[in-house]
Design an enzyme around this catalytic site. Structure first.
Site, PDB file in Angstrom:
ATOM      1  N   CYS A 184     -13.693 -29.446 -14.606  1.00  0.00           N
ATOM      2  CA  CYS A 184     -12.932 -27.425 -14.298  1.00  0.00           C
ATOM      3  C   CYS A 184     -13.688 -27.002 -15.506  1.00  0.00           C
ATOM      4  O   CYS A 184     -12.613 -25.958 -15.804  1.00  0.00           O
ATOM      5  CB  CYS A 184     -11.970 -27.180 -13.401  1.00  0.00           C
ATOM      6  SG  CYS A 184     -11.049 -28.294 -11.954  1.00  0.00           S
ATOM      7  N   ALA A 185     -14.563 -26.956 -16.080  1.00  0.00           N
ATOM      8  CA  ALA A 185     -14.995 -26.733 -17.715  1.00  0.00           C
ATOM      9  C   ALA A 185     -15.197 -25.175 -17.769  1.00  0.00           C
ATOM     10  O   ALA A 185     -14.306 -24.711 -18.786  1.00  0.00           O
ATOM     11  CB  ALA A 185     -15.813 -27.099 -17.950  1.00  0.00           C
ATOM     12  N   GLY A 196     -15.402 -23.048 -20.961  1.00  0.00           N
ATOM     13  CA  GLY A 196     -15.177 -24.513 -21.724  1.00  0.00           C
ATOM     14  C   GLY A 196     -14.278 -23.583 -23.017  1.00  0.00           C
ATOM     15  O   GLY A 196     -13.982 -24.349 -23.876  1.00  0.00           O
ATOM     16  N   GLY A 197     -13.526 -22.681 -22.511  1.00  0.00           N
ATOM     17  CA  GLY A 197     -12.464 -22.424 -23.683  1.00  0.00           C
ATOM     18  C   GLY A 197     -11.601 -24.088 -24.011  1.00  0.00           C
ATOM     19  O   GLY A 197     -11.607 -24.070 -25.283  1.00  0.00           O
ATOM     20  N   LYS A 198     -11.719 -24.306 -22.944  1.00  0.00           N
ATOM     21  CA  LYS A 198     -10.604 -25.762 -23.193  1.00  0.00           C
ATOM     22  C   LYS A 198     -11.352 -26.887 -23.841  1.00  0.00           C
ATOM     23  O   LYS A 198     -10.755 -27.770 -24.539  1.00  0.00           O
ATOM     24  CB  LYS A 198      -9.787 -26.007 -22.263  1.00  0.00           C
ATOM     25  CG  LYS A 198      -8.699 -25.108 -21.837  1.00  0.00           C
ATOM     26  CD  LYS A 198      -7.598 -25.734 -20.751  1.00  0.00           C
ATOM     27  CE  LYS A 198      -6.930 -24.249 -20.187  1.00  0.00           C
ATOM     28  NZ  LYS A 198      -7.237 -22.807 -19.855  1.00  0.00           N
ATOM     29  N   ASP A 237     -18.429 -28.923 -14.172  1.00  0.00           N
ATOM     30  CA  ASP A 237     -17.996 -27.773 -13.583  1.00  0.00           C
ATOM     31  C   ASP A 237     -18.963 -27.347 -11.797  1.00  0.00           C
ATOM     32  O   ASP A 237     -20.261 -27.963 -11.886  1.00  0.00           O
ATOM     33  CB  ASP A 237     -18.289 -25.848 -13.898  1.00  0.00           C
ATOM     34  CG  ASP A 237     -17.468 -24.525 -13.630  1.00  0.00           C
ATOM     35  OD1 ASP A 237     -16.627 -24.257 -14.115  1.00  0.00           O
ATOM     36  OD2 ASP A 237     -17.824 -24.338 -12.157  1.00  0.00           O
ATOM     37  N   ASP A 267      -8.437 -28.377 -15.150  1.00  0.00           N
ATOM     38  CA  ASP A 267      -8.290 -26.753 -14.873  1.00  0.00           C
ATOM     39  C   ASP A 267      -8.374 -25.840 -14.025  1.00  0.00           C
ATOM     40  O   ASP A 267      -9.266 -25.350 -14.614  1.00  0.00           O
ATOM     41  CB  ASP A 267      -9.115 -26.392 -16.898  1.00  0.00           C
ATOM     42  CG  ASP A 267      -8.427 -25.093 -16.817  1.00  0.00           C
ATOM     43  OD1 ASP A 267      -7.181 -24.755 -16.678  1.00  0.00           O
ATOM     44  OD2 ASP A 267      -8.609 -24.498 -17.555  1.00  0.00           O
ATOM     45  N   CYS A 277      -3.299 -21.349 -14.144  1.00  0.00           N
ATOM     46  CA  CYS A 277      -3.079 -20.137 -15.312  1.00  0.00           C
ATOM     47  C   CYS A 277      -1.950 -19.679 -14.168  1.00  0.00           C
ATOM     48  O   CYS A 277      -2.200 -18.549 -14.077  1.00  0.00           O
ATOM     49  CB  CYS A 277      -4.073 -19.283 -16.061  1.00  0.00           C
ATOM     50  SG  CYS A 277      -5.149 -19.048 -15.044  1.00  0.00           S
TER      51      CYS A 277
HETATM   52  C1  LIG Z   1      -9.487 -21.839 -14.602  1.00  0.00           C
HETATM   53  S1  LIG Z   1     -10.946 -21.853 -14.634  1.00  0.00           S
HETATM   54  C2  LIG Z   1     -11.739 -22.975 -15.857  1.00  0.00           C
HETATM   55  C3  LIG Z   1     -11.523 -21.887 -17.401  1.00  0.00           C
HETATM   56  C4  LIG Z   1     -11.509 -22.677 -19.054  1.00  0.00           C
HETATM   57  N1  LIG Z   1     -10.877 -24.135 -18.374  1.00  0.00           N
HETATM   58  C5  LIG Z   1     -11.960 -22.307 -20.138  1.00  0.00           C
HETATM   59  O1  LIG Z   1     -10.152 -22.742 -20.099  1.00  0.00           O
HETATM   60  O2  LIG Z   1     -11.865 -21.290 -19.813  1.00  0.00           O
HETATM   61  C6  LIG Z   1     -11.829 -23.103 -12.813  1.00  0.00           C
HETATM   62  C7  LIG Z   1     -13.498 -23.453 -12.757  1.00  0.00           C
HETATM   63  O3  LIG Z   1     -13.370 -24.081 -11.614  1.00  0.00           O
HETATM   64  C8  LIG Z   1     -13.914 -23.966 -11.472  1.00  0.00           C
HETATM   65  N2  LIG Z   1     -14.129 -25.294  -9.855  1.00  0.00           N
HETATM   66  C9  LIG Z   1     -13.594 -24.242  -8.815  1.00  0.00           C
HETATM   67  N3  LIG Z   1     -14.009 -25.800  -8.140  1.00  0.00           N
HETATM   68  C10 LIG Z   1     -14.086 -26.280  -8.062  1.00  0.00           C
HETATM   69  C11 LIG Z   1     -14.251 -27.996  -8.011  1.00  0.00           C
HETATM   70  N4  LIG Z   1     -14.143 -28.016  -6.458  1.00  0.00           N
HETATM   71  N5  LIG Z   1     -14.790 -28.823  -8.515  1.00  0.00           N
HETATM   72  C12 LIG Z   1     -14.984 -28.568  -9.963  1.00  0.00           C
HETATM   73  N6  LIG Z   1     -15.089 -26.988 -10.735  1.00  0.00           N
HETATM   74  C13 LIG Z   1     -14.365 -26.682  -9.703  1.00  0.00           C
HETATM   75  C14 LIG Z   1     -14.758 -22.795 -11.397  1.00  0.00           C
HETATM   76  O4  LIG Z   1     -16.003 -22.715 -11.263  1.00  0.00           O
HETATM   77  C15 LIG Z   1     -14.100 -22.407 -12.217  1.00  0.00           C
HETATM   78  O5  LIG Z   1     -15.352 -22.092 -13.378  1.00  0.00           O
END
Ligand SMILES: C[S@@+](CC[C@H](N)C(=O)[O-])C[C@H]1O[C@@H](n2cnc3c(N)ncnc32)[C@H](O)[C@@H]1O
Length: 392
Positions: A227-228, A231-233, A248, A288, A341
């Site tokens: 779930c990038a 891309g912070g992590k 993602d 994430d 979070c």
């Molecule tokens: C919490 S954010 C990620 C933040 C990111 N990892 C960072 O550290 O910047 C969650 C992400 O999960 C994605 N997402 C939502 N549903 C998903 C799925 N079923 N499979 C993969 N990614 C998904 C969203 O589009 C979103 O970008």
């Protein structure tokens, strides 16, 4: 702009936000329509808006109405100011305070109002946070610090701090992570500095960095950030030398990742959902997951008021689905990491328990929580490993 004119502008923006528009979008639109406003004005209006949204219920209580005007009246009163001095009705200032705008004393307010929580969230927060509940909810009422991550791929901590200091940005190391710096002076200048432009530092919350530091990633590790998002992590893990593949469900969220990786001097491959089955297995799969964001409500206070029980249930289903889909991408002996979070057990321990009930071969090997009392955002991290006697 005068202080009173800034309050009038904040009232206008808040009314649009309370009507359902996104605060960032309204603030950008407001700035476009008021070119005479300087950067100091825009920053002050933004601070008014976000401060009032963080403390919406207490401001409305003290200001007498859950409207832009009520919130700003309440905010001025809660800050110990005299609204009559700002609400004068003079040119560009808000209209004078009416006899029916006295508001009420916060001392007489119910706990959920004093802590600025929607009523329905008080029981789940109390259950999730226990004795920490009141101080954590109080912490969510205040501004979040600005944190930077020193990019180990490009600089040592001391070098990054010195480069930032040369351009007037003071920092101090933060105990949440070795790479974390808290900006103590001139946070708004960060993105204009050479240290930022050349990738010595990235903006990243300190607890988000602590999550990354707790993960088994380094040179020779193959990592999938499932779930990038922006891309912070992924960037933090790549800076530690891991080979990172970013995915993602919404690839547009990863749009800026190639440029961010270039600036950071790391390589991050992206993969489309259809290509995942042929991407091989990973030593670490990080989920994430999308969540309520309750640990980050200092930064995104609107989300606190928009979350509903139905949306929370929907998020739990998405989180479970993500774990079930991604777990098969973990290589034998590898780690499945689940992070949010969120401060809510419903999205944390309980999601992991539900996953383990559906996939009993997965053992919980580590579980950690951070709250805004630790300084950064609230985060949860669970690490799971598959029982090797029960391969996929
Ligand atoms: C919490 S954010 C990620 C933040 C990111 N990892 C960072 O550290 O910047 C969650 C992400 O999960 C994605 N997402 C939502 N549903 C998903 C799925 N079923 N499979 C993969 N990614 C998904 C969203 O589009 C979103 O970008």
């Amino acid at each position: 702009m005068t202080p009173a004119a800034r309050i009038a502008a904040a009232i206008e923006v808040l009314d649009a936000v309370l009507a359902g528009e996104a605060a960032e979008k309204v603030l950008t639109g407001w700035a476009r329509g008021h070119r005479f406003a300087g950067s100091g004005d825009r920053a002050a209006i933004r601070d008014h808006v976000f401060d009032a949204l963080r403390c919406r219920r207490s401001c409305a209580w003290v200001g007498g109405a859950d409207t832009g005007r009520g919130l700003m009246l309440g905010a001025v009163r809660l800050a110990g100011g005299a609204p009559e001095e700002m609400f004068t009705g003079a040119r560009f200032a808000p209209a004078p305070v009416g006899a029916d705008e006295g508001g009420e004393s916060l001392e007489d307010a119910p706990e959920a109002v004093r802590l600025d929580m929607p009523d329905w969230l008080m029981p789940p927060m109390a259950e999730s946070l226990g004795d920490d509940c009141t101080p954590v909810l109080e912490a969510l009422r205040r501004r979040a610090p600005v944190f930077l991550r020193v990019n180990a791929a490009k600089a040592e901590v001391a070098e990054a701090r010195a480069a930032l200091a040369e351009e007037g940005v003071s920092t101090r190391p933060h105990p949440l992570a070795e790479t974390a710096l808290e900006v103590t002076e001139n946070p708004r200048r960060v993105q204009g500095t050479r240290a930022y432009r050349e990738g010595l530092v990235e903006l990243q919350d300190a607890a988000s960095q602590a999550v990354c530091a707790a993960l088994p990633a380094g040179p020779g590790t193959r990592v999938l950030d499932y779930c990038a998002g922006g891309g912070g992590k992924a960037l933090a893990l790549a800076a530690r030398g891991a080979e990172v593949v970013a995915h993602d469900a919404d690839p547009r969220r990863m749009r800026d990742l190639p440029e961010r990786a270039r600036r950071a001097g790391v390589r991050i491959e992206t993969v489309a959902t259809e290509a995942l089955p042929s991407a091989g297995r990973f030593d670490l799969v990080l989920c994430d997951a999308p969540c309520s964001g309750s640990g980050a409500w200092r930064r995104s206070p609107e989300a606190k008021w928009r979350l509903t029980p139905a949306r929370l249930r929907e998020l739990q289903e998405i989180q479970m689905d993500i774990l079930l889909r991604s777990c098969d991408l973990v290589a034998p002996g590898g780690t499945l990491a689940y992070a949010t979070c969120s401060l809510l057990a419903a999205e944390n321990d309980r999601t992991v328990a539900a996953f383990r009930a559906a996939a009993p071969a997965w053992r919980l090997v580590d579980q950690r929580r951070w709250t805004p009392r630790d300084g950064g955002d609230g985060f949860y991290l669970a690490q799971l490993m598959r029982d090797e006697t029960d391969p996929p």
